[in-house]
Design an enzyme around this catalytic site. Structure first.
Site, PDB file in Angstrom:
ATOM      1  N   TYR A 189     -23.452  15.771  20.214  1.00  0.00           N
ATOM      2  CA  TYR A 189     -21.993  15.802  20.030  1.00  0.00           C
ATOM      3  C   TYR A 189     -21.265  15.102  21.169  1.00  0.00           C
ATOM      4  O   TYR A 189     -20.072  14.809  21.068  1.00  0.00           O
ATOM      5  CB  TYR A 189     -21.476  17.238  19.934  1.00  0.00           C
ATOM      6  CG  TYR A 189     -22.025  18.067  18.807  1.00  0.00           C
ATOM      7  CD1 TYR A 189     -22.806  17.516  17.789  1.00  0.00           C
ATOM      8  CD2 TYR A 189     -21.762  19.436  18.754  1.00  0.00           C
ATOM      9  CE1 TYR A 189     -23.308  18.301  16.773  1.00  0.00           C
ATOM     10  CE2 TYR A 189     -22.257  20.225  17.722  1.00  0.00           C
ATOM     11  CZ  TYR A 189     -23.033  19.656  16.740  1.00  0.00           C
ATOM     12  OH  TYR A 189     -23.525  20.451  15.740  1.00  0.00           O
ATOM     13  N   HIS A 219     -32.573  20.654  17.375  1.00  0.00           N
ATOM     14  CA  HIS A 219     -31.490  20.332  16.445  1.00  0.00           C
ATOM     15  C   HIS A 219     -31.988  20.073  15.019  1.00  0.00           C
ATOM     16  O   HIS A 219     -31.269  20.318  14.043  1.00  0.00           O
ATOM     17  CB  HIS A 219     -30.726  19.105  16.960  1.00  0.00           C
ATOM     18  CG  HIS A 219     -29.328  18.999  16.456  1.00  0.00           C
ATOM     19  ND1 HIS A 219     -28.322  18.377  17.175  1.00  0.00           N
ATOM     20  CD2 HIS A 219     -28.742  19.420  15.318  1.00  0.00           C
ATOM     21  CE1 HIS A 219     -27.194  18.434  16.486  1.00  0.00           C
ATOM     22  NE2 HIS A 219     -27.426  19.057  15.361  1.00  0.00           N
TER      23      HIS A 219
END
Length: 274
Positions: A50, A108
């Site tokens: 991010y 992730h």
């Protein structure tokens, strides 16, 4: 009713707040985190990919809320997987946040293949044992990937974060996690704002609530940990106003009946990756 600060105890022994605040594609992250903490959130969900870990740390410090009262998650994406690269990545994330520890560190996704994802998992366990991480988990893991960890005789993850909402309920994964004591976090819980389905609108009108609150309440009542995201201050607040009403059994059944399996996914959802 439960309060916003209510938590679930993870297998690591630490407690995680039931409602999280997501910061994916949030371009005012520091301000949004500060506003979320001011509204009562105590759980922030970030990721290395991010590119806003530093802004999360800035927002936490600016909020005036003690670090010990804020649960912070980050994740390592497949291109960074591997034992040594993961250990290095943990240190990099700590530096970006400006923290002494990270509450929850997730793999992730499973897209790097069995060898690298297992090496990554072992590295996170080592970082946990060194005190850099408090809990280790995974994201976007299907049953195959979870069984892979179990087959290696490794400690099971504390958390599996998956896309989860009425249209994509991932029931086999949820059932496995419940059987094995893995807490399920729900990303995309409010459908990225696409909440115009008639069933959702009717239920929202019945309770005089907005559709996002209905979807988040559905998630909480199923025992999931939803991670709504917004950069709008009014939405950050309203998404947390979930604890003075409860959906009745009939309305829960209506929402449960919307499941389309993987066809209902609105995100990448790589749970069946080899």
């Amino acid at each position: 009713m439960i309060s916003i600060a209510s938590s679930v105890k993870l297998r690591s022994g630490y407690c995680m707040p039931l409602l999280g605040f997501g910061v994916y594609q949030n371009y005012t992250t520091a301000q949004s985190v500060r506003e979320a903490l001011g509204a009562g959130y105590r759980h922030i969900d970030s990721a290395q990919a991010y590119r806003n870990e530093a802004h999360v740390g800035e927002g936490v410090r600016a909020s005036g809320i003690p670090r010990s009262e804020v649960f912070v998650t980050t994740k390592c994406i497949n291109r960074t997987h591997g034992y040594e690269s993961t250990l290095k990545g943990v240190d990099t994330s700590l530096a970006r946040f400006g923290f002494d520890y990270i509450d929850l560190f997730l793999i992730h996704d499973p897209m790097s293949g069995a060898e690298r994802r297992l090496a990554t998992y072992r590295a996170l366990l080592k970082a946990r044992d060194e005190g850099k991480i408090r809990s280790v988990g995974v994201s976007n893991y299907g049953v195959k990937h979870l069984e892979e960890i179990k087959a290696e005789g490794l400690e099971l993850p504390a958390v599996n974060q998956i896309e989860l909402h009425p249209f994509c309920q991932q029931k086999p994964i949820v059932a496995w996690c419940r059987e094995h004591g893995v807490v399920v976090q729900a990303y995309c819980p409010i459908l990225r704002g696409k909440m115009d389905a008639a069933e959702i609108q009717v239920i929202a009108a019945k309770y005089a609530r907005d559709p996002a609150q209905i979807l988040l309440r559905w998630s909480l009542q199923h025992g999931f940990v939803p991670l709504p995201k917004s950069a709008r201050p009014e939405r950050i607040v309203s998404n947390a106003l979930l604890y003075d009403f409860e959906l009745d059994r009939e309305d829960m059944m209506v929402l449960d009946g919307l499941d389309r399996g993987r066809e209902g996914a609105i995100s990448w959802n790589p749970v069946e990756h080899p």
